[in-house]
Design a protein around this motif. Structure first.
Motif, mmCIF file in Angstrom:
data_model
loop_
_atom_site.group_PDB
_atom_site.id
_atom_site.type_symbol
_atom_site.label_atom_id
_atom_site.label_comp_id
_atom_site.label_asym_id
_atom_site.label_seq_id
_atom_site.Cartn_x
_atom_site.Cartn_y
_atom_site.Cartn_z
ATOM 1 N N ASN A 34 3.117 -14.213 -0.219
ATOM 2 C CA ASN A 34 2.793 -12.973 -0.524
ATOM 3 C C ASN A 34 3.492 -11.788 0.248
ATOM 4 O O ASN A 34 4.189 -10.823 -0.289
ATOM 5 C CB ASN A 34 1.469 -12.723 -0.580
ATOM 6 N N ALA A 35 3.431 -12.061 1.565
ATOM 7 C CA ALA A 35 3.830 -11.125 2.562
ATOM 8 C C ALA A 35 5.631 -10.922 2.318
ATOM 9 O O ALA A 35 5.949 -9.613 2.282
ATOM 10 C CB ALA A 35 3.562 -11.373 3.924
ATOM 11 N N CYS A 51 -2.279 -2.584 -4.601
ATOM 12 C CA CYS A 51 -1.267 -3.528 -3.733
ATOM 13 C C CYS A 51 -0.767 -4.763 -4.268
ATOM 14 O O CYS A 51 -0.454 -5.564 -3.731
ATOM 15 C CB CYS A 51 -2.051 -3.443 -2.299
ATOM 16 N N ASP A 103 0.293 -7.293 -1.154
ATOM 17 C CA ASP A 103 0.752 -6.636 -0.064
ATOM 18 C C ASP A 103 -0.430 -6.692 1.124
ATOM 19 O O ASP A 103 -1.264 -6.075 1.006
ATOM 20 C CB ASP A 103 1.130 -5.136 -0.327
ATOM 21 N N TYR A 122 2.070 -10.773 -6.443
ATOM 22 C CA TYR A 122 1.803 -10.867 -4.926
ATOM 23 C C TYR A 122 0.965 -9.794 -4.413
ATOM 24 O O TYR A 122 1.032 -8.848 -4.904
ATOM 25 C CB TYR A 122 3.063 -10.904 -4.225
ATOM 26 N N HIS A 147 1.447 -6.728 -6.937
ATOM 27 C CA HIS A 147 2.837 -6.216 -7.773
ATOM 28 C C HIS A 147 3.741 -7.638 -7.857
ATOM 29 O O HIS A 147 3.083 -8.374 -7.276
ATOM 30 C CB HIS A 147 3.742 -5.302 -6.673
ATOM 31 N N LYS A 180 -0.544 -5.763 4.037
ATOM 32 C CA LYS A 180 -0.493 -4.493 4.796
ATOM 33 C C LYS A 180 -1.511 -3.248 4.272
ATOM 34 O O LYS A 180 -2.070 -2.645 4.862
ATOM 35 C CB LYS A 180 0.771 -4.165 5.037
ATOM 36 N N PHE A 182 7.121 -8.144 -0.177
ATOM 37 C CA PHE A 182 6.958 -6.892 0.017
ATOM 38 C C PHE A 182 7.925 -6.539 1.211
ATOM 39 O O PHE A 182 8.252 -5.410 1.593
ATOM 40 C CB PHE A 182 5.723 -6.385 0.551
ATOM 41 N N GLU A 183 8.743 -7.457 1.657
ATOM 42 C CA GLU A 183 9.803 -7.251 2.465
ATOM 43 C C GLU A 183 11.243 -6.787 1.805
ATOM 44 O O GLU A 183 11.884 -6.412 2.446
ATOM 45 C CB GLU A 183 9.823 -8.472 3.555
ATOM 46 N N ARG A 220 8.049 -2.249 -3.966
ATOM 47 C CA ARG A 220 6.906 -1.422 -4.342
ATOM 48 C C ARG A 220 7.452 -0.018 -4.716
ATOM 49 O O ARG A 220 8.281 0.560 -3.851
ATOM 50 C CB ARG A 220 6.100 -1.019 -3.331
#
Ligand code: FAD
Ligand code: NAP
Ligand code: SF4
Ligand code: SF4
Length: 508
Positions: free
Chosen positions: A78-79, A23, A42, A40, A25, A44, A82-83, A88
């Motif tokens: 960080n979050a 997780c 992820d 970063y 990336h 989640k 992944f948006e 990913r």
């Protein structure tokens, strides 16, 4: 709860190979790795195992609920990574992400045959590039390594470049220290290749020589007055506060209220931060004693960061800019002299560098009056879209003439620091490309010189953080091993013992 990566990340990707759920990336095999400012996590997907935090050499990874002060922004940073749609990549057919293919294992496509005798490899330079190359050789082959550095202290820019108020980053030297203590390593400090031993002598006693000599000097502005007293390179300033043995204790004059720093890369930010920081916060760091004394006596109240382009093209990274926003006793100001500046800041997307400047005060600065700082506070002024034309003065620097607005303008200043990038210097015995300041090579093998290799800034040019040298070293060592397997390394005439005797004689 999850873990988050914070400011000191140097992109060496050690964490990637220990994460059980892939997780972190971008990974070294993802295209974005080449240009990312940091890695970063992820939130989640993170299962809170903490393995990455244990592995990180610079303590950049923390549980989100333990982030304090300016670090707290990194949970969101960080979050947010992944948006993005392509953050990913899809897993492969076996359900694995790309990392399971290569990183963290030997990256060399040729493996030495079992009957292959240990290679004797000399590495010139003990900065990150040389140390990653040594680690690769020691971990994956039975090679014997001779480490050489011209300075009496190992570490290259980790010791004499990284700012003293970045103690976590400087801690990476602890992982390199293991290399010096490895039983197959001999380290010779204070030995200059080109002065004490010739490149030919080094080659004659080793199967291969890797040059990891970095980029020792600074780029030049090429403007009148550049060499006037008071106009110095950031290379000198950085070496001064890090106690470099070749820079005098009185090399920097901080008796004027305003310093102009030309350039806005991370070195410019380091220089500005050290100049405006409360010296007492630096007192507990590894800063040189003479520099701390100089900063305690300093009259500097304002540092101007002069950038020839706009905030959307700034060379600094977001984490380093964010850190400036949290400096205590320091105000930030943008000189709002050009409508393009506000346009760039106001329209910047959430992940853009220029967006970090939202909320920073903007006003058109009147440079004809002394710095206007409130009671004991210091400030950093960002002046974008403004290039230096001349350093003005007599036997001292008095001002910098710059472009901007309707024409030219003089910014009064007693010290000018040019932080416009480093530059490689020709290394005795090696070809040199004057236009790039690097040694011409093919995947690390010096052009036309079998058995001679380059790695790090002398190979790629002076850009990229510490971790970028890891992949660079893997490529060079891979080429060297392929050459060894192909029988393309010239056989050394002298033994390891003969080289040690030679070094002892030359040191007398
Ligand atoms: C001021 C500054 C601050 C930085 N801060 C950070 C940071 O906070 N985080 C980060 O990730 N990256 C940082 N970087 C980037 C990082 O330092 C570089 O990516 C890295 O040091 C380059 O490694 P290198 O091994 O190629 O060169 P260097 O680190 O410069 O090492 C070269 C070594 O070769 C030796 N040498 C040179 N010539 C000879 C010779 N003839 N004989 C023997 N030895 C020789 C030198 O003495 C030196 O030890 C910073 C860079 C600078 C300039
Ligand atoms: N904390 C950290 O992680 C850290 C700290 C220090 C250094 N580093 C890394 O080390 C590398 C070197 O950093 P650096 O700051 O030395 O170099 P850099 O990132 O290449 O920045 C050089 C700066 O100088 C400017 N410049 C170049 N020539 C100029 C000229 N003639 N006139 C005016 N401005 C000029 C550039 O502007 P243009 O963009 O317009 O060319 C740019 O702003 C970078 O990869 C950096 O990230 C990392
Ligand atoms: S410094 Fe290396 S180990 Fe630490 S967070 Fe960054 S990439 Fe991961
Ligand atoms: S805490 Fe564990 S799961 Fe989360 S990113 Fe780190 S290694 Fe991966």
């Amino acid at each position: 709860m999850a873990f988050a990566i914070t400011q000191t990340c140097c992109n060496d990707a050690t964490c990637v190979s220990v994460c059980p759920v892939n997780c972190i990336h971008p990974t070294p095999e993802e295209r974005a790795f080449g240009s990312t400012e940091m890695l970063y996590i992820d939130p989640k997907a993170c299962i809170d195992c903490g393995a990455c935090a244990d592995a990180c050499p610079v303590d950049a990874i923390l549980p989100v609920d333990r982030l304090t002060g300016g670090q707290q922004e990194y949970a969101e940073i960080n979050a947010a990574y992944f948006e993005q749609d392509d953050a990913r990549p899809a897993p492969d057919a076996a359900g694995h992400g790309p990392i399971f293919h290569a990183w963290g294992r030997p990256t060399f496509d040729r493996v030495l045959p079992p009957d292959f005798g240990p290679l004797r490899v000399a590495i010139v330079g003990t900065g990150p590039a040389g140390m990653y190359a040594a680690k690769d050789l020691l971990l994956h082959t039975p090679a014997e390594v001779t480490l050489v550095d011209r300075l009496p202290v190992a570490g290259g820019l980790v010791r004499f470049g990284v700012a003293p108020d970045h103690p976590a980053t400087r801690k990476v030297s602890e992982t390199f220290a293991h290399v010096h203590h490895h039983p197959r390593v001999r380290t010779h400090l204070g030995l200059d290749v080109g002065t004490h031993v010739t490149p030919g002598e080094l080659a004659a006693h080793h199967d291969a020589v890797i040059y990891a000599v970095g980029a020792a000097t600074d780029r030049r502005l090429g403007i009148p007055g550049e060499d006037r007293p008071g106009s110095v390179s950031a290379t000198t300033f950085v070496a001064w506060y890090n106690g470099h043995p070749e820079v005098a204790a009185d090399a920097v004059d901080l008796s004027a209220e305003r310093v102009v720093v030309v350039g806005n890369g991370n070195v410019a930010l380091d220089a500005a931060r050290i100049l405006v920081s409360d010296p007492e916060t630096l007192a507990g760091t590894e800063i040189a004693g003479h520099a701390l004394d100089g900063l305690r006596r300093s009259k500097v109240r304002e540092v101007v960061l002069l950038a020839r382009r706009g905030p959307e093209h700034a060379a600094y990274t977001r984490p380093e800019l964010l850190a400036l926003k949290h400096l205590s006793g320091v105000d930030l100001l943008i000189d709002d002299h050009d409508p393009r500046i506000s346009a760039a800041v106001d329209t910047a997307g959430p992940g853009d560098k220029a967006a970090v400047l939202r909320g920073v005060a903007r006003e058109a600065v009147d440079w004809s009056v002394p710095p206007e700082t409130a009671d004991g506070r210091r400030r950093i002024v960002f002046r974008f879209h403004s290039a230096p034309l001349e350093v003005l003065g007599d036997d001292a620097t008095r001002a910098v003439r710059v472009t901007g607005g309707a024409g030219e303008l003089d910014i009064p200043a007693g010290t000018v620091l040019r932080a416009i990038g480093y530059r490689g210097v020709p290394q005795a015995g090696l070809p040199f490309d004057e236009s790039t300041g690097t040694v011409p090579h093919e995947r690390g093998r010096v052009t036309g010189m079998p058995g001679t290799y380059v790695v790090g800034w002398i190979k790629r040019g002076p850009s990229g953080g510490i971790g970028a040298n890891r992949a660079c070293a893997a490529e060079t060592v891979g080429t060297l091993l392929a050459d060894a397997v192909a029988g393309a390394l010239p056989a050394p005439a002298g033994s390891a013992r003969a080289f040690r005797r030679l070094v002892r004689r030359r040191r007398r």
